[in-house]
Design a protein around this motif. Structure first.
Motif, PDB file in Angstrom:
ATOM      1  N   ALA A   1      12.718   4.384  -2.932  1.00 23.74           N
ATOM      2  CA  ALA A   1      11.555   5.277  -3.017  1.00 23.74           C
ATOM      3  C   ALA A   1      11.831   6.569  -2.258  1.00 23.74           C
ATOM      4  O   ALA A   1      11.267   7.621  -2.564  1.00 23.74           O
ATOM      5  CB  ALA A   1      10.308   4.586  -2.461  1.00 23.74           C
ATOM      6  N   GLU A   2      12.696   6.493  -1.243  1.00 21.19           N
ATOM      7  CA  GLU A   2      13.046   7.695  -0.472  1.00 21.19           C
ATOM      8  C   GLU A   2      14.288   8.380  -1.031  1.00 21.19           C
ATOM      9  O   GLU A   2      14.854   9.278  -0.390  1.00 21.19           O
ATOM     10  CB  GLU A   2      13.280   7.310   0.994  1.00 21.19           C
ATOM     11  CG  GLU A   2      11.999   6.876   1.686  1.00 21.19           C
ATOM     12  CD  GLU A   2      12.238   6.312   3.090  1.00 21.19           C
ATOM     13  OE1 GLU A   2      13.219   6.706   3.729  1.00 21.19           O
ATOM     14  OE2 GLU A   2      11.437   5.468   3.507  1.00 21.19           O
TER      15      GLU A   2
ATOM     16  N   THR B   1       0.787  -1.234   0.000  1.00 20.26           N
ATOM     17  CA  THR B   1       0.000   0.000   0.000  1.00 20.26           C
ATOM     18  C   THR B   1       0.818   1.283   0.000  1.00 20.26           C
ATOM     19  O   THR B   1       0.258   2.362  -0.188  1.00 20.26           O
ATOM     20  CB  THR B   1      -0.934   0.046   1.228  1.00 20.26           C
ATOM     21  OG1 THR B   1      -0.128  -0.095   2.407  1.00 20.26           O
ATOM     22  CG2 THR B   1      -1.961  -1.063   1.187  1.00 20.26           C
ATOM     23  N   SER B   2       2.120   1.202   0.286  1.00 18.72           N
ATOM     24  CA  SER B   2       2.887   2.459   0.330  1.00 18.72           C
ATOM     25  C   SER B   2       4.360   2.213  -0.006  1.00 18.72           C
ATOM     26  O   SER B   2       4.800   1.056  -0.111  1.00 18.72           O
ATOM     27  CB  SER B   2       2.778   3.107   1.716  1.00 18.72           C
ATOM     28  OG  SER B   2       3.365   2.261   2.662  1.00 18.72           O
ATOM     29  N   GLY B   3       5.100   3.313  -0.201  1.00 17.33           N
ATOM     30  CA  GLY B   3       6.544   3.250  -0.424  1.00 17.33           C
ATOM     31  C   GLY B   3       6.940   2.357  -1.594  1.00 17.33           C
ATOM     32  O   GLY B   3       6.285   2.332  -2.639  1.00 17.33           O
TER      33      GLY B   3
ATOM     34  N   TRP C   1      12.741  -5.972   0.548  1.00 17.05           N
ATOM     35  CA  TRP C   1      11.758  -4.937   0.173  1.00 17.05           C
ATOM     36  C   TRP C   1      12.240  -3.608   0.760  1.00 17.05           C
ATOM     37  O   TRP C   1      11.829  -2.546   0.292  1.00 17.05           O
ATOM     38  CB  TRP C   1      10.340  -5.283   0.639  1.00 17.05           C
ATOM     39  CG  TRP C   1      10.250  -5.936   1.986  1.00 17.05           C
ATOM     40  CD1 TRP C   1      10.046  -5.300   3.169  1.00 17.05           C
ATOM     41  CD2 TRP C   1      10.368  -7.328   2.293  1.00 17.05           C
ATOM     42  NE1 TRP C   1      10.032  -6.210   4.189  1.00 17.05           N
ATOM     43  CE2 TRP C   1      10.222  -7.463   3.691  1.00 17.05           C
ATOM     44  CE3 TRP C   1      10.579  -8.481   1.524  1.00 17.05           C
ATOM     45  CZ2 TRP C   1      10.295  -8.704   4.336  1.00 17.05           C
ATOM     46  CZ3 TRP C   1      10.642  -9.702   2.167  1.00 17.05           C
ATOM     47  CH2 TRP C   1      10.508  -9.804   3.548  1.00 17.05           C
ATOM     48  N   ALA C   2      13.132  -3.680   1.762  1.00 14.46           N
ATOM     49  CA  ALA C   2      13.745  -2.450   2.284  1.00 14.46           C
ATOM     50  C   ALA C   2      14.509  -1.710   1.186  1.00 14.46           C
ATOM     51  O   ALA C   2      14.521  -0.475   1.157  1.00 14.46           O
ATOM     52  CB  ALA C   2      14.686  -2.773   3.446  1.00 14.46           C
TER      53      ALA C   2
ATOM     54  N   GLY D   1      12.919   3.229   9.145  1.00 13.23           N
ATOM     55  CA  GLY D   1      13.044   4.692   9.231  1.00 13.23           C
ATOM     56  C   GLY D   1      13.890   5.136  10.415  1.00 13.23           C
ATOM     57  O   GLY D   1      14.552   6.172  10.359  1.00 13.23           O
ATOM     58  N   MET D   2      13.902   4.351  11.495  1.00 10.52           N
ATOM     59  CA  MET D   2      14.747   4.697  12.647  1.00 10.52           C
ATOM     60  C   MET D   2      16.224   4.649  12.247  1.00 10.52           C
ATOM     61  O   MET D   2      17.046   5.406  12.766  1.00 10.52           O
ATOM     62  CB  MET D   2      14.498   3.725  13.808  1.00 10.52           C
ATOM     63  CG  MET D   2      13.148   3.914  14.476  1.00 10.52           C
ATOM     64  SD  MET D   2      12.880   2.703  15.798  1.00 10.52           S
ATOM     65  CE  MET D   2      14.095   3.265  17.013  1.00 10.52           C
TER      66      MET D   2
END
Ligand code: GAL
Length: 443
Positions: free
Chosen positions: A309-310, A66-68, A302-303, A287-288
């Motif tokens: 994507a970022e 659903t995202s990223g 998938w990371a 994200g941390m």
């Protein structure tokens, strides 16, 4: 050593794991100029596309992307669908929650209520076997012939998808679960060498101690399923591939001292993690690391799609390496798509399956998803630095099946292991109880 490991694995895995590693080598050796065969196969699938697309229809695609990077991967497939099947409308049936943590139960209810989506994602291996045994998915062997897929995938990957001579899904990718993603600046600030690799869990503990002393979270983690994935990688690291495979084949004693030692390492690793973990999902824990709050995170690749994507860059913004003690081992899973029994729009589903299996579909999807194509004719140069390393490793590593992502164990066993893990990591059981509950999960 590698060959012996593979020889001792269950007959089904034995062929698959050896064969897909060889296929990886093929992929590795393929340059842009070699992709002519793939183009030919793709052209023939486009031909059949036109016939099917004659009548307007739709396809509800059920995933948890659903995202990223996950959504970006799905979008890649949707764009190829729009190109090849302009008359098929894509209906997004995605349900948020990493690893299908919310989607799988919902899917089960829908299947039981005879309200299936037109197609849903399922993992190659034991998880898919459950849907097949329950009579919830159609035999799609004929589509392999129609779409020219029979030779597109490693024969042994198809074997993992096949039951009693019938095949029930089209694989979209190959993911690796045993990867550490790390922040080089946080590691350096803790007085450590960011280029260091750790051969064992014990070596890693020394580094984790140093990060913890620097005031940062040493190892970030999220909710239960990410903890189960961490557990699986510790079992691989400490037991080695043979004994890890034996856990799923009834050949390794879950109550043995070597499993106890692995669980002690898991317990120690959990002591380095963030206490708000049970309220987070995997992108939060990753994200941390990227925000500089944590040094290390264990997550599937998938990371890599998420980091892309970022717009983050490998080597400077983040580094990656196999979970300590698992260098040379590829903890494998594959997403695949099915045709559910009673799908309301079977023509739409067939169009989707054609796209998923096609060279264009696999290239567009995997470029964004962080995984590597299941097809053997994809061009490695299309993929990023991490993925090129995964392609190389897949060709040479010992391959083992992922527990958390459906390759190793049936859904009921995974659920029992997840419950036991959650109980243990939230203080509801001691290590001995945890170990006996894991042993009981094997049935
Ligand atoms: C896995 C799936 C991957 C990725 C991951 C995190 O089960 O195979 O494609 O989506 O969950 O959500």
């Amino acid at each position: 050593m590698e060959a012996q490991t593979i020889m001792r694995v269950h007959r089904r895995y034995a062929g698959v794991l050896a064969g897909i590693a060889v296929a990886g080598l093929t992929l590795m050796g393929c340059s842009s100029g070699d992709s002519g065969g793939g183009d030919t196969a793709t052209e023939s699938t486009s031909g059949s596309a036109t016939d099917t697309a004659g009548a307007a229809t739709e396809v509800e695609v059920f995933t948890w992307w659903t995202s990223g990077g996950e959504k970006a991967g799905l979008d890649g497939l949707v764009s190829v669908l729009a190109e090849k099947y302009p008359n098929v409308e894509f209906i997004n049936g995605a349900v948020a929650g990493g690893a299908g943590s919310a989607a799988k139960d919902l899917l089960q209810s829908r299947l039981q209520a005879n309200d299936p989506p037109d197609t849903f994602q399922a993992h190659a291996g034991a998880e898919l076997d459950d849907y097949i045994a329950a009579g919830q998915v159609e035999d799609i062997s004929d589509l392999y012939t129609e779409f020219g897929l029979t030779d597109a995938f490693p024969a042994d990957l198809l074997d993992l998808l096949t039951v009693d001579g019938a095949i029930y899904s089209v694989p979209a990718n190959i993911h690796r679960a045993n990867v550490v993603w790390a922040n080089p600046s946080v590691i350096e600030a803790a007085g450590l060498d960011p280029t260091a690799t750790y051969a064992t869990m014990a070596d890693w503990f020394t580094a984790l101690d140093a990060v913890q002393a620097s005031g940062k979270t040493a190892l970030s983690i999220a909710t239960t399923w990410t903890q189960v994935q961490l557990l699986e990688t510790v079992l691989i690291s400490d037991l080695g591939p043979d004994a890890y495979n034996g856990l799923w084949l009834g050949e390794t004693d879950w109550t043995g001292a070597d499993v106890t030692a692995a669980l002690e390492d898991f317990q120690k690793l959990m002591s380095y993690t963030n206490t708000d973990r049970d309220g987070l999902d995997w992108p939060d824990a990753l994200g941390m690391v990227t925000s500089g709050d944590a040094a290390f995170n264990v997550m599937g690749d998938w990371a890599a799609g998420e980091l892309d994507a970022e717009s983050l860059t490998a080597g400077t913004d983040y580094i990656y390496f196999p979970v300590p003690g698992t260098d040379g081992i590829f903890d494998f899973l594959a997403d695949s798509f099915t045709l559910p029994v009673g799908a309301p729009h079977p023509d739409g589903a067939k169009a989707w399956l054609d796209v998923v299996g096609s060279l264009e579909g696999q290239t567009a999807f995997n470029k964004a998803k962080g995984s590597i194509p299941a097809r053997t004719d994809a061009d490695p140069m299309e993929f990023n630095e991490y993925q090129q390393s995964a392609i190389k490793d897949f060709g040479s590593d010992t391959i083992v099946p992922s527990l958390m992502h459906g390759a190793a164990a049936p859904i009921a066993q995974l659920n029992a292991i997840s419950d036991a893990t959650s109980k243990f990591t939230t203080g509801g059981s001691d290590l001995a109880t945890f170990q006996s509950e894991l042993a009981a999960s094997a049935g």
